[in-house]
Design a protein around this motif. Structure first.
Motif, PDB file in Angstrom:
ATOM      1  N   ARG A   1       0.848  -1.142   0.089  1.00 47.68           N
ATOM      2  CA  ARG A   1       0.119   0.069   0.152  1.00 47.68           C
ATOM      3  C   ARG A   1       0.836   1.375  -0.205  1.00 47.68           C
ATOM      4  N   VAL A   2       2.030   1.161   0.522  1.00 43.12           N
ATOM      5  CA  VAL A   2       2.996   2.153   0.551  1.00 43.12           C
ATOM      6  C   VAL A   2       3.825   2.349  -0.662  1.00 43.12           C
ATOM      7  N   HIS A   3       4.133   1.234  -0.852  1.00 45.69           N
ATOM      8  CA  HIS A   3       5.186   0.933  -1.879  1.00 45.69           C
ATOM      9  C   HIS A   3       4.798  -0.125  -2.935  1.00 45.69           C
ATOM     10  N   PRO A   4       4.025   0.211  -3.829  1.00 43.51           N
ATOM     11  CA  PRO A   4       3.128  -0.599  -4.860  1.00 43.51           C
ATOM     12  C   PRO A   4       4.228  -1.476  -5.574  1.00 43.51           C
ATOM     13  N   GLY A   5       5.202  -0.918  -6.067  1.00 42.55           N
ATOM     14  CA  GLY A   5       6.131  -1.705  -6.715  1.00 42.55           C
ATOM     15  C   GLY A   5       7.104  -2.532  -5.794  1.00 42.55           C
ATOM     16  N   ALA A   6       6.940  -2.621  -4.678  1.00 38.16           N
ATOM     17  CA  ALA A   6       8.087  -3.477  -3.684  1.00 38.16           C
ATOM     18  C   ALA A   6       7.942  -5.121  -4.255  1.00 38.16           C
ATOM     19  N   THR A   7       8.830  -5.706  -4.050  1.00 43.98           N
ATOM     20  CA  THR A   7       9.153  -7.193  -4.181  1.00 43.98           C
ATOM     21  C   THR A   7       8.939  -7.609  -2.681  1.00 43.98           C
ATOM     22  N   VAL A   8       7.869  -8.467  -2.320  1.00 48.08           N
ATOM     23  CA  VAL A   8       8.106  -8.873  -1.047  1.00 48.08           C
ATOM     24  C   VAL A   8       8.006 -10.408  -1.100  1.00 48.08           C
ATOM     25  N   VAL A   9       9.114 -10.880  -0.551  1.00 47.36           N
ATOM     26  CA  VAL A   9       9.425 -12.506  -0.476  1.00 47.36           C
ATOM     27  C   VAL A   9       8.955 -12.970   0.596  1.00 47.36           C
ATOM     28  N   ALA A  10       7.972 -13.990   0.743  1.00 45.40           N
ATOM     29  CA  ALA A  10       7.377 -14.684   1.994  1.00 45.40           C
ATOM     30  C   ALA A  10       8.327 -15.985   2.100  1.00 45.40           C
ATOM     31  N   VAL A  11       8.855 -15.892   3.402  1.00 45.97           N
ATOM     32  CA  VAL A  11       9.715 -17.184   3.717  1.00 45.97           C
ATOM     33  C   VAL A  11       8.985 -17.696   5.162  1.00 45.97           C
ATOM     34  N   PRO A  12       7.955 -18.316   5.059  1.00 41.73           N
ATOM     35  CA  PRO A  12       7.291 -18.895   6.319  1.00 41.73           C
ATOM     36  C   PRO A  12       8.211 -19.610   7.010  1.00 41.73           C
ATOM     37  N   VAL A  13       8.414 -19.725   8.376  1.00 36.26           N
ATOM     38  CA  VAL A  13       9.390 -20.377   9.138  1.00 36.26           C
ATOM     39  C   VAL A  13       8.780 -21.057  10.414  1.00 36.26           C
ATOM     40  N   ALA A  14       9.404 -22.122  10.971  1.00 41.70           N
ATOM     41  CA  ALA A  14       9.000 -22.374  12.313  1.00 41.70           C
ATOM     42  C   ALA A  14      10.155 -22.889  13.243  1.00 41.70           C
ATOM     43  N   ASP A  15      10.011 -23.125  14.392  1.00 43.50           N
ATOM     44  CA  ASP A  15      11.353 -23.382  15.250  1.00 43.50           C
ATOM     45  C   ASP A  15      11.190 -25.048  15.544  1.00 43.50           C
ATOM     46  N   GLY A  16      10.472 -25.912  14.713  1.00 41.24           N
ATOM     47  CA  GLY A  16      10.534 -27.033  15.036  1.00 41.24           C
ATOM     48  C   GLY A  16       9.255 -27.511  15.887  1.00 41.24           C
ATOM     49  N   GLY A  17       8.511 -26.581  16.149  1.00 41.16           N
ATOM     50  CA  GLY A  17       7.047 -26.983  16.695  1.00 41.16           C
ATOM     51  C   GLY A  17       6.162 -27.125  15.781  1.00 41.16           C
ATOM     52  N   ASP A  18       4.890 -26.822  16.114  1.00 38.31           N
ATOM     53  CA  ASP A  18       3.749 -26.825  15.285  1.00 38.31           C
ATOM     54  C   ASP A  18       3.929 -25.589  14.329  1.00 38.31           C
ATOM     55  N   GLY A  19       3.658 -25.955  12.880  1.00 40.13           N
ATOM     56  CA  GLY A  19       3.941 -25.254  11.729  1.00 40.13           C
ATOM     57  C   GLY A  19       5.252 -25.610  11.056  1.00 40.13           C
ATOM     58  N   THR A  20       5.898 -26.497  11.318  1.00 41.16           N
ATOM     59  CA  THR A  20       6.981 -27.099  10.880  1.00 41.16           C
ATOM     60  C   THR A  20       6.932 -27.467   9.512  1.00 41.16           C
ATOM     61  N   LEU A  21       5.727 -28.475   9.382  1.00 41.81           N
ATOM     62  CA  LEU A  21       5.152 -29.038   8.077  1.00 41.81           C
ATOM     63  C   LEU A  21       4.815 -27.814   7.177  1.00 41.81           C
ATOM     64  N   ALA A  22       4.192 -27.063   7.396  1.00 40.07           N
ATOM     65  CA  ALA A  22       3.764 -25.907   6.769  1.00 40.07           C
ATOM     66  C   ALA A  22       4.752 -25.067   6.406  1.00 40.07           C
ATOM     67  N   ALA A  23       5.924 -24.722   7.083  1.00 44.55           N
ATOM     68  CA  ALA A  23       7.000 -24.305   6.498  1.00 44.55           C
ATOM     69  C   ALA A  23       7.866 -25.120   5.506  1.00 44.55           C
ATOM     70  N   ALA A  24       7.806 -26.349   5.713  1.00 44.67           N
ATOM     71  CA  ALA A  24       8.561 -27.170   4.734  1.00 44.67           C
ATOM     72  C   ALA A  24       7.790 -27.064   3.554  1.00 44.67           C
ATOM     73  N   ALA A  25       6.482 -27.318   3.619  1.00 51.58           N
ATOM     74  CA  ALA A  25       5.696 -27.165   2.369  1.00 51.58           C
ATOM     75  C   ALA A  25       5.790 -25.784   1.702  1.00 51.58           C
ATOM     76  N   ALA A  26       5.708 -24.836   2.221  1.00 49.84           N
ATOM     77  CA  ALA A  26       6.198 -23.394   1.465  1.00 49.84           C
ATOM     78  C   ALA A  26       7.333 -23.320   1.228  1.00 49.84           C
ATOM     79  N   ALA A  27       8.124 -24.116   1.231  1.00 47.96           N
ATOM     80  CA  ALA A  27       9.891 -24.223   0.850  1.00 47.96           C
ATOM     81  C   ALA A  27       9.964 -25.057  -0.518  1.00 47.96           C
ATOM     82  N   GLY A  28       8.659 -25.750  -0.670  1.00 40.19           N
ATOM     83  CA  GLY A  28       8.679 -26.774  -1.837  1.00 40.19           C
ATOM     84  C   GLY A  28       8.791 -28.107  -1.602  1.00 40.19           C
ATOM     85  N   TYR A  29       8.699 -28.502  -0.196  1.00 39.87           N
ATOM     86  CA  TYR A  29       8.597 -29.920   0.029  1.00 39.87           C
ATOM     87  C   TYR A  29       7.226 -30.224  -0.240  1.00 39.87           C
TER      88      TYR A  29
END
Length: 355
Positions: A30-58
């Motif tokens: 909204r502030v910078h319409p041309g911005a490149t925003v890269v999402a790198v979902p992460v987790a620390d080994g607890g719940d959400g770890t599978l989702a982070a791996a899937a987001a990384a292409g697993y």
């Protein structure tokens, strides 16, 4: 052009890491319409770890396995090449016991089933996230699912097991798995004593069987003793969870040309300073400025600066009603991201460097 890397953990009970990234991206653009925003979902080994791996292409591989009370649950592991990611929390963690806890009977059997399924399918490296466990069985259930010692050794021959572990507790005693973590799994003081006795007996059996005693090894008490069993019987290596996960999702590769890293988690507090996602991401970000978003912030600027975070933006800064922050976080998070874009990216957009 502005480049922003959003690498946030989940806001527990409110937003997944992917949802956090999407809301932050919307606010920044909204502030910078041309911005490149890269999402790198992460987790620390607890719940959400599978989702982070899937987001990384697993690729997610579904497996029906035993939940913490033995009832079957739909779980699975994530796979890329010969590497499998297994999340204990998803199959037999506290998230599988939303109502009544089971401190004396909950088992880690299901995580052993997932490891076995991945290995039997040809995986030769298993990354095991053990946060959020519901059991205090010393990893006995996990081991039982993989077979007797001779069978287990044959099954895991040539397989590298790496455990995401963020605690240094021993298996037994006043700093052990039962004493420190048993109460949050529902154990009363008398039940803690029984659980500690069980863990002591289990450690004695394993020492007699293997010829080495690892009950006092740092991390042996992790996940109700799953750390102990992984070390003593799976030949595992224990590594800090966020460090391991950042490697898995290719975080450092995304930093090239970045003007800002936006990280986050549900609460910034004392735990944040000791190996949780925000501190780990800030440490890995090298020379790229880091700011954090969160639900609530209990840390003063000096303590945040000490771990490499330039500023923190909390939902409660905009809405003091915590219940509303949990129920309707996305509009608030988008507004915080707009503020971050104005305060930290304006000079980058004009080519003058980051604020």
């Amino acid at each position: 052009m502005v480049r922003v890397v959003v690498a946030s953990d989940k806001f527990k009970g409110s937003l997944t890491s992917a949802q956090v990234a999407a809301a932050v991206a919307a606010g920044v653009r909204r502030v910078h319409p041309g911005a490149t925003v890269v999402a790198v979902p992460v987790a620390d080994g607890g719940d959400g770890t599978l989702a982070a791996a899937a987001a990384a292409g697993y690729t997610l591989v579904p497996v029906v396995a035993s939940g913490p009370t033995g009832l079957p649950v739909q779980s699975g592991y994530a796979r890329c090449g010969d590497t499998a990611v297994v999340e204990l929390a998803d199959v037999c963690g506290l998230v599988r016991l939303p109502g009544v806890l089971a401190p004396m009977t909950a088992s880690s059997f299901g995580v052993g089933e997932l490891i076995g399924a991945a290995v039997d399918a040809g995986c030769t490296r298993v990354i095991l996230g053990i946060g959020g466990s519901a059991s205090t069985d010393g990893g006995m259930g996990m081991v039982r699912a993989l077979g007797r010692l001779e069978e287990l050794r044959a099954r895991l021959d040539g397989v590298q097991v790496v455990v995401a572990c963020d605690v240094d507790n021993p298996l037994t005693g006043p700093r052990g798995a039962a004493a420190v973590y048993g109460p949050q799994k529902g154990a009363s003081p008398s039940e803690v004593a029984v659980l500690d006795d069980r863990l002591t007996e289990w450690a004695d059996q394993v020492a007699a069987l293997t010829g080495q005693d690892l009950r006092d090894a740092p991390g042996a008490g992790a996940a109700g003793g799953v750390g102990f069993a992984a070390l003593a019987l799976l030949g595992a290596e224990l590594r800090p969870g966020i460090e391991l996960m950042l490697e898995l999702v290719g975080f450092r590769e995304q930093l090239t040309g970045a003007d800002l890293v936006i990280t986050g988690e549900g609460a910034l507090d004392e735990q944040t300073l000791h190996g949780k996602a925000v501190a780990g991401i800030a440490a890995a970000a090298a020379d790229v400025p880091v700011v954090a978003v969160c639900g609530a912030n209990e840390l003063d600027p000096a303590r945040l600066t000490a771990v490499g975070v330039r500023a923190a933006y909390a939902l409660t800064d905009l809405e003091p009603d915590v219940a509303r922050c949990i129920a309707e976080p996305i509009p608030l998070l988008e507004k915080l991201a707009e503020r971050i874009a104005i305060e930290h990216l304006t000079m980058a957009e004009t080519g003058e460097g980051s604020a």
